[in-house]
Design a protein around this motif. Sequence first.
Motif, PDB file in Angstrom:
ATOM      1  N   ALA A  50       0.833  -1.203   0.000  1.00  0.00           N
ATOM      2  CA  ALA A  50       0.000   0.000   0.000  1.00  0.00           C
ATOM      3  C   ALA A  50       0.867   1.253   0.000  1.00  0.00           C
ATOM      4  O   ALA A  50       0.596   2.204  -0.751  1.00  0.00           O
ATOM      5  CB  ALA A  50      -0.936   0.005   1.207  1.00  0.00           C
ATOM      6  N   LEU A  51       1.915   1.253   0.808  1.00  0.00           N
ATOM      7  CA  LEU A  51       2.765   2.443   0.884  1.00  0.00           C
ATOM      8  C   LEU A  51       3.558   2.642  -0.413  1.00  0.00           C
ATOM      9  O   LEU A  51       3.663   3.768  -0.906  1.00  0.00           O
ATOM     10  CB  LEU A  51       3.706   2.366   2.085  1.00  0.00           C
ATOM     11  N   VAL A  52       4.073   1.585  -0.991  1.00  0.00           N
ATOM     12  CA  VAL A  52       4.769   1.692  -2.276  1.00  0.00           C
ATOM     13  C   VAL A  52       3.820   2.291  -3.311  1.00  0.00           C
ATOM     14  O   VAL A  52       4.181   3.209  -4.059  1.00  0.00           O
ATOM     15  CB  VAL A  52       5.314   0.316  -2.729  1.00  0.00           C
ATOM     16  N   ARG A  53       2.588   1.806  -3.357  1.00  0.00           N
ATOM     17  CA  ARG A  53       1.582   2.309  -4.304  1.00  0.00           C
ATOM     18  C   ARG A  53       1.292   3.790  -4.040  1.00  0.00           C
ATOM     19  O   ARG A  53       1.290   4.614  -4.965  1.00  0.00           O
ATOM     20  CB  ARG A  53       0.292   1.478  -4.179  1.00  0.00           C
ATOM     21  N   GLU A  54       1.040   4.135  -2.784  1.00  0.00           N
ATOM     22  CA  GLU A  54       0.690   5.517  -2.435  1.00  0.00           C
ATOM     23  C   GLU A  54       1.837   6.494  -2.715  1.00  0.00           C
ATOM     24  O   GLU A  54       1.598   7.602  -3.200  1.00  0.00           O
ATOM     25  CB  GLU A  54       0.274   5.607  -0.961  1.00  0.00           C
ATOM     26  N   LEU A  55       3.069   6.109  -2.416  1.00  0.00           N
ATOM     27  CA  LEU A  55       4.206   6.996  -2.692  1.00  0.00           C
ATOM     28  C   LEU A  55       4.345   7.254  -4.188  1.00  0.00           C
ATOM     29  O   LEU A  55       4.692   8.362  -4.601  1.00  0.00           O
ATOM     30  CB  LEU A  55       5.498   6.418  -2.112  1.00  0.00           C
ATOM     31  N   GLY A  56       4.040   6.251  -4.999  1.00  0.00           N
ATOM     32  CA  GLY A  56       4.058   6.441  -6.446  1.00  0.00           C
ATOM     33  C   GLY A  56       2.941   7.357  -6.905  1.00  0.00           C
ATOM     34  O   GLY A  56       3.167   8.287  -7.684  1.00  0.00           O
ATOM     35  N   VAL A  63       9.580   3.547  -5.114  1.00  0.00           N
ATOM     36  CA  VAL A  63      10.270   3.048  -3.930  1.00  0.00           C
ATOM     37  C   VAL A  63      10.159   1.534  -3.881  1.00  0.00           C
ATOM     38  O   VAL A  63       9.050   0.997  -3.868  1.00  0.00           O
ATOM     39  CB  VAL A  63       9.641   3.666  -2.650  1.00  0.00           C
ATOM     40  N   PRO A  64      11.296   0.831  -3.820  1.00  0.00           N
ATOM     41  CA  PRO A  64      11.205  -0.619  -3.668  1.00  0.00           C
ATOM     42  C   PRO A  64      10.792  -0.962  -2.236  1.00  0.00           C
ATOM     43  O   PRO A  64      11.191  -0.284  -1.280  1.00  0.00           O
ATOM     44  CB  PRO A  64      12.625  -1.103  -3.963  1.00  0.00           C
ATOM     45  N   ALA A  65       9.999  -1.994  -2.092  1.00  0.00           N
ATOM     46  CA  ALA A  65       9.540  -2.417  -0.762  1.00  0.00           C
ATOM     47  C   ALA A  65      10.715  -2.654   0.174  1.00  0.00           C
ATOM     48  O   ALA A  65      10.627  -2.362   1.374  1.00  0.00           O
ATOM     49  CB  ALA A  65       8.676  -3.666  -0.881  1.00  0.00           C
ATOM     50  N   ARG A 143      17.641   3.557   2.249  1.00  0.00           N
ATOM     51  CA  ARG A 143      17.609   4.567   1.201  1.00  0.00           C
ATOM     52  C   ARG A 143      16.831   4.072  -0.008  1.00  0.00           C
ATOM     53  O   ARG A 143      16.928   2.922  -0.380  1.00  0.00           O
ATOM     54  CB  ARG A 143      19.021   4.924   0.750  1.00  0.00           C
ATOM     55  N   ALA A 144      16.108   4.983  -0.601  1.00  0.00           N
ATOM     56  CA  ALA A 144      15.424   4.693  -1.855  1.00  0.00           C
ATOM     57  C   ALA A 144      16.334   5.133  -2.985  1.00  0.00           C
ATOM     58  O   ALA A 144      17.090   6.089  -2.840  1.00  0.00           O
ATOM     59  CB  ALA A 144      14.098   5.439  -1.927  1.00  0.00           C
TER      60      ALA A 144
END
Length: 147
Positions: A50-56, A63-65, A143-144
Amino acid sequence: MSPKQPPPIRIAAALLTDAAGRLLLVRKRGTLAFMQPGGKIEPQEEPVAALVRELGEELGLAVPASALRPVGRFTAPAANEPGFTVEAELFAITTTARPVPAAEIEEIRWVEPAMAEDLPLAPLTRHHVLPLHRPAVGRPAARAPEH
């Protein structure tokens, strides 16, 4: 008889910092409170996904998980849904990428922890994230990649 409390809103949120230790806060369109980037966890969705999706969607960050470091689960009154609480899965990440407001995000701000106190903040940010962020400044974080 007391009214039944609605179920909490499940969210995934980021304690997103830059190399200087500043914290990224976002404000959604039509609201006043600044908060962590992130959003609601869909049914059957894992918090990290969910967070990876939302940050995009919200910031254009890829951002990789594996770059997300779990911080914990926190509960606070919802900033934009009166009478509701949020149950947040919080993850830390440091990035050198440049987020860009998108989707429902109207404004983003990189802030020093002391500077954030003067902003209108979501309860989760004020009561849980800022106290966590202060001791974390200067500590290495995941780090991303730059995009």
